[in-house]
Design an enzyme around this catalytic site. Structure first.
Site, PDB file in Angstrom:
ATOM      1  N   GLY A  46      45.865  66.647-102.394  1.00 44.96           N
ATOM      2  CA  GLY A  46      46.125  67.619-101.341  1.00 44.96           C
ATOM      3  C   GLY A  46      44.824  68.071-100.694  1.00 44.96           C
ATOM      4  O   GLY A  46      43.778  68.093-101.353  1.00 44.96           O
ATOM      5  N   GLN A  51      39.011  72.983 -95.667  1.00 54.52           N
ATOM      6  CA  GLN A  51      38.106  72.322 -96.621  1.00 54.52           C
ATOM      7  C   GLN A  51      37.212  71.287 -95.960  1.00 54.52           C
ATOM      8  O   GLN A  51      36.247  70.813 -96.566  1.00 54.52           O
ATOM      9  CB  GLN A  51      38.908  71.650 -97.743  1.00 54.52           C
ATOM     10  CG  GLN A  51      39.641  72.621 -98.658  1.00 54.52           C
ATOM     11  CD  GLN A  51      40.440  71.893 -99.715  1.00 54.52           C
ATOM     12  OE1 GLN A  51      41.584  71.546 -99.499  1.00 54.52           O
ATOM     13  NE2 GLN A  51      39.823  71.629-100.854  1.00 54.52           N
ATOM     14  N   CYS A  97      40.570  71.181-107.625  1.00 60.90           N
ATOM     15  CA  CYS A  97      40.440  71.341-106.180  1.00 60.90           C
ATOM     16  C   CYS A  97      39.233  70.536-105.720  1.00 60.90           C
ATOM     17  O   CYS A  97      38.180  70.586-106.355  1.00 60.90           O
ATOM     18  CB  CYS A  97      40.236  72.825-105.860  1.00 60.90           C
ATOM     19  SG  CYS A  97      40.058  73.167-104.105  1.00 60.90           S
ATOM     20  N   LEU A  98      39.397  69.826-104.607  1.00 60.92           N
ATOM     21  CA  LEU A  98      38.284  69.010-104.107  1.00 60.92           C
ATOM     22  C   LEU A  98      37.091  69.880-103.714  1.00 60.92           C
ATOM     23  O   LEU A  98      35.972  69.390-103.648  1.00 60.92           O
ATOM     24  CB  LEU A  98      38.742  68.154-102.918  1.00 60.92           C
ATOM     25  CG  LEU A  98      39.793  67.085-103.251  1.00 60.92           C
ATOM     26  CD1 LEU A  98      40.232  66.363-101.989  1.00 60.92           C
ATOM     27  CD2 LEU A  98      39.266  66.101-104.283  1.00 60.92           C
ATOM     28  N   HIS A 139      49.213  75.627-103.696  1.00 61.41           N
ATOM     29  CA  HIS A 139      47.739  75.569-103.780  1.00 61.41           C
ATOM     30  C   HIS A 139      47.139  75.411-102.370  1.00 61.41           C
ATOM     31  O   HIS A 139      46.198  76.107-102.000  1.00 61.41           O
ATOM     32  CB  HIS A 139      47.348  74.389-104.687  1.00 61.41           C
ATOM     33  CG  HIS A 139      45.888  74.111-104.785  1.00 61.41           C
ATOM     34  ND1 HIS A 139      45.204  74.120-105.988  1.00 61.41           N
ATOM     35  CD2 HIS A 139      44.952  73.791-103.851  1.00 61.41           C
ATOM     36  CE1 HIS A 139      43.932  73.832-105.776  1.00 61.41           C
ATOM     37  NE2 HIS A 139      43.750  73.624-104.485  1.00 61.41           N
ATOM     38  N   GLU A 140      47.732  74.506-101.586  1.00 63.20           N
ATOM     39  CA  GLU A 140      47.182  74.233-100.246  1.00 63.20           C
ATOM     40  C   GLU A 140      47.466  75.393 -99.277  1.00 63.20           C
ATOM     41  O   GLU A 140      46.608  75.725 -98.459  1.00 63.20           O
ATOM     42  CB  GLU A 140      47.735  72.920 -99.695  1.00 63.20           C
ATOM     43  CG  GLU A 140      47.420  71.675-100.530  1.00 63.20           C
ATOM     44  CD  GLU A 140      45.953  71.522-100.882  1.00 63.20           C
ATOM     45  OE1 GLU A 140      45.089  71.936-100.093  1.00 63.20           O
ATOM     46  OE2 GLU A 140      45.667  70.982-101.974  1.00 63.20           O
ATOM     47  N   HIS A 143      44.942  77.965 -99.580  1.00 62.41           N
ATOM     48  CA  HIS A 143      43.694  77.654 -98.860  1.00 62.41           C
ATOM     49  C   HIS A 143      43.706  78.227 -97.437  1.00 62.41           C
ATOM     50  O   HIS A 143      42.676  78.661 -96.920  1.00 62.41           O
ATOM     51  CB  HIS A 143      43.483  76.141 -98.759  1.00 62.41           C
ATOM     52  CG  HIS A 143      42.760  75.527 -99.925  1.00 62.41           C
ATOM     53  ND1 HIS A 143      41.481  75.883-100.274  1.00 62.41           N
ATOM     54  CD2 HIS A 143      43.137  74.567-100.805  1.00 62.41           C
ATOM     55  CE1 HIS A 143      41.101  75.164-101.339  1.00 62.41           C
ATOM     56  NE2 HIS A 143      42.089  74.359-101.689  1.00 62.41           N
TER      57      HIS A 143
HETATM   58 NI    NI Z   1      42.155  72.981-103.280  1.00 66.58          NI
END
Ligand code: NI
Length: 177
Positions: A46, A51, A97-98, A139-140, A143
């Site tokens: 995701g 990000q 998380c990236l 989660h996204e 963000h």
């Molecule tokens: Ni994330």
């Protein structure tokens, strides 16, 4: 075209609130494809536009890519997503998380959600999700509000993670967990 760069902690821009998308056109679809490419390349399941330095309400997700052994691609694009309903029962997943590379922790969230969004053609869609997909959507969507999965942990753990990333960034290395 150069690949999109994924922002990591302690970059404060991850805390920005994303603005709604007003126009879904070919430029936006090109951006969606670039986001997807960066997500697969990372690799992740995701990614939110904030990000990659674009605080707009756009998410790419592909949980099948990880769950499916053959690596079949089935991406979902969610534009201006809105969670309409969250179940009372919860589920726990180990999240990563990236933007917080190499750190993983268990997070408890509602097990099911219903979400409405615009797809890449600008059509209104509604979807009910459970399991990993439900967790990933939440989660996204977090963000988009400038919220990270570490915000669901204790203050002690969260501060430890941020401190490690800040220290590592100053020393020009990657944090070790
Ligand atoms: Ni994330």
């Amino acid at each position: 075209m150069a690949q999109l760069n994924i922002i990591t902690l302690p970059d404060r821009s991850l805390r920005r609130k994303s603005a709604p998308v007003e126009r879904i056109d070919d430029d936006l679809r090109t951006f969606l494809d670039r986001m997807l490419e960066a997500m697969y390349e990372a690799p992740g399941i995701g990614l939110a536009a904030v990000q990659v330095g674009e605080p707009r309400r756009i998410i790419t997700i592909d949980v099948a890519h990880k769950e499916n052994e053959e690596g079949t691609k089935s991406p979902i694009f969610l534009i201006n997503p809105e969670i309409l309903w969250r179940s009372d029962d919860t589920g726990i997943y180990e999240e990563g998380c990236l933007s917080i590379p190499e750190y993983y922790a268990e997070v408890e969230r509602p097990a099911k959600v219903r979400v409405k969004y615009l797809d890449r053609d600008g059509r209104e869609q509604e979807m009910e999700a459970d399991g990993l997909l439900a967790t990933c959507i939440q989660h996204e969507v977090d963000h988009l509000e400038g919220k990270l999965f570490i915000d669901h942990l204790s203050k002690l753990k969260r501060d430890m993670v941020v401190r490690k990333f800040s220290k590592a960034a100053k020393e020009g290395r990657k944090p070790v967990f």
